[in-house]
Design an enzyme around this catalytic site. Structure first.
Site, PDB file in Angstrom:
ATOM      1  CG  HIS A  95      -3.604   9.305 -11.397  1.00 54.60           C
ATOM      2  ND1 HIS A  95      -3.633   8.460 -10.317  1.00 54.60           N
ATOM      3  CD2 HIS A  95      -4.218   8.658 -12.419  1.00 54.60           C
ATOM      4  CE1 HIS A  95      -4.244   7.327 -10.667  1.00 54.60           C
ATOM      5  NE2 HIS A  95      -4.609   7.422 -11.933  1.00 54.60           N
ATOM      6  CG  ASP A 115      -1.727   5.774 -15.238  1.00 54.19           C
ATOM      7  OD1 ASP A 115      -0.535   5.612 -15.560  1.00 54.19           O
ATOM      8  OD2 ASP A 115      -2.524   4.842 -15.009  1.00 54.19           O
TER       9      ASP A 115
END
Ligand code: ZN
Length: 463
Positions: free
Chosen positions: A423, A268
């Site tokens: 991430h 993400d």
């Protein structure tokens, strides 16, 4: 010749008169001993004048002490006392003050004519009664309906009365109101039956007419699409109301199942500074992953293009990544989603249908907009998207230690199917990928990119 005794008498009388002129006396001017004033008006005590003296030596003003307890805000009888001090003596005089309410209340009625239901014995209408002394006395208004006249009367606590009369027309021109229980939009899984959540219909003249409601719908729960349920009701005087509910049939999504030994690595918040490094590592192991992208660092936009071209899946995370704006409303959410979708489309030519909600579907930061996640979860699916949560969190937002991040993931791998949250904006997380891949490959896992039919790992929705 005047008789001497007459002269004597005259002299005696003169002396007596002069003597009388020297007799001291108290003179006061009090008048209006009973004063009546209207409540809430100003009361100014007129005071008294008094003097002590004699006719010949003159009357001198005396000291007067006034005590006044008149409260003009309260109806009642009050006494003003005047204590007069003269020659070491005192005398008390009194004035009675009566505070009364002679002002009639005000009756405010917005209209001069009212509609009443046919056969009505009462009329529902707005009005307000205010009294200068009692305040709001709306509850004391008495309505009397006499054929085509409605009389409203109100009396204050001092029996001052106000009356107003209106003309009445007997007719029902108002539509009934149908209220739906449950949501206006309902999401139905493909193949499952529609269950009516319920409704009520109320009418100003006919009362509860729920039993008169008729419903119809065109739902085909075996076909993905948007359908309508229509509700219709007519009151006793031919006023009709209709309302509808939307039903969206959406596809069932596979849930994460045990025993497939599949790992979906998902990243993400990128692209960012470390995305290219991550793509190099994935390329080295020929592992495909999924990038839920944002537009926080458009300078790295080319990494989206590279990721797509190298076989990774591109999903939509958020354009702005500012939660408060993204979840401000349903419209705001879709505006943000469409903005990132347009950028992805521009870079790759694809119309991505993969979503990851900022914070996941279980987030509580969106609570400022109640129920928005419940709505969005259904609505994105109705619009052909699928949202993906995760069942393994790398914890990479709370540590910069790549070993910890890798271990957080590895300890969850137990022979099943896993959607892993990482991430690619975190250097330590990118560095952890190598260990995760090596562990996965050594233990018989397959790494796959997500597609619309992949296990979605949905969380419990909290808003
Ligand atoms: Zn994020």
């Amino acid at each position: 010749m005047v008789k001497r005794w007459i002269i004597g008498v005259v002299i005696f009388l003169l002396i007596s008169l002069i003597g009388l002129g020297f007799i001291p006396f108290l003179d006061t001017d009090i008048t209006d001993e009973d004063t009546v004033i209207e409540v809430l008006s100003d009361y100014k005590d007129p005071g008294i004048k008094s003097c002590y003296g004699s006719l010949i030596l003159g009357c001198k003003e005396t000291k007067v002490e006034v005590s006044n307890n008149v409260d003009t805000t309260k109806i009642g009888d009050y006494v003003v006392t005047y204590k007069i001090e003269y020659k070491n003596k005192e005398k008390v005089l009194k004035r009675n003050v009566r505070v009364v309410d002679n002002t009639a209340p005000e009756l405010e009625i917005p209209q001069e004519q009212v509609n009443a239901c046919p056969k009505a014995t009462d009329v529902n209408m707005e009005y307000k009664a205010t009294d200068n002394y009692d305040g709001d006395i709306t509850s004391k208004v008495i309505k009397t309906l006499d054929n085509d006249k409605l009389t409203l009367t109100v009396e204050d606590s001092s029996n001052n009365k106000t009356t107003k009369t209106l003309s009445v027309t007997y007719q029902d021109v108002d539509k009934p109101t149908i209220s739906l229980e449950g949501n206006d939009t309902i999401y139905l899984s493909l193949g499952s039956a529609y269950k009516e959540p319920g409704f009520t219909a109320l009418d100003n003249c006919s009362g509860d007419i729920t039993s008169k409601v008729t419903t119809s719908n065109n739902i085909n729960s075996n076909k993905v699409g948007t359908y309508e349920v229509n509700y219709q009701v007519v009151d006793d005087y031919n006023n009709e109301a209709t309302i509808k509910r939307t039903v969206k049939v959406i596809t069932n999504q596979p849930t994460v199942s045990k025993g497939n030994k599949i790992i979906y690595l998902t990243f993400d918040d990128g692209p960012g500074y470390y995305t290219n490094e991550l793509l190099d590592i994935l390329k080295e192991y020929n592992v495909k992953a999924t990038f839920f992208v944002t537009w926080q660092h458009p300078g790295y936009a080319n990494s989206i293009k590279r990721a797509y071209e190298e076989g990774h899946a591109i999903g939509l995370h958020t354009y702005s990544h500012v939660y408060a704006n993204v979840y401000a409303s349903i419209d705001a959410y879709f505006k943000d989603l469409e903005a990132i979708n347009a950028e992805v489309k521009n870079l790759t030519g694809i119309d991505s249908k993969l979503i990851r909600f900022p914070g996941g579907s279980s987030n509580t930061v969106s609570r400022r907009t109640p129920n928005i996640m419940t709505y969005l979860a259904g609505e994105v699916q109705a619009r052909g998207y699928q949202y993906f949560d995760w069942n393994v969190s790398s914890g990479d937002t709370s540590t910069n230690n790549s070993t910890t991040i890798a271990n957080n993931v590895i300890k969850c791998l137990n022979g099943g199917t896993y959607v892993v949250l990482q991430h690619d904006t975190k250097q330590a997380s990118v560095k952890a990928v190598r260990s995760i891949i090596e562990y996965g490959l050594a233990n018989g896992y397959t790494f796959l990119p997500l597609d619309i039919t992949s296990p979605a790992a949905h969380h419990h929705i909290n808003n």
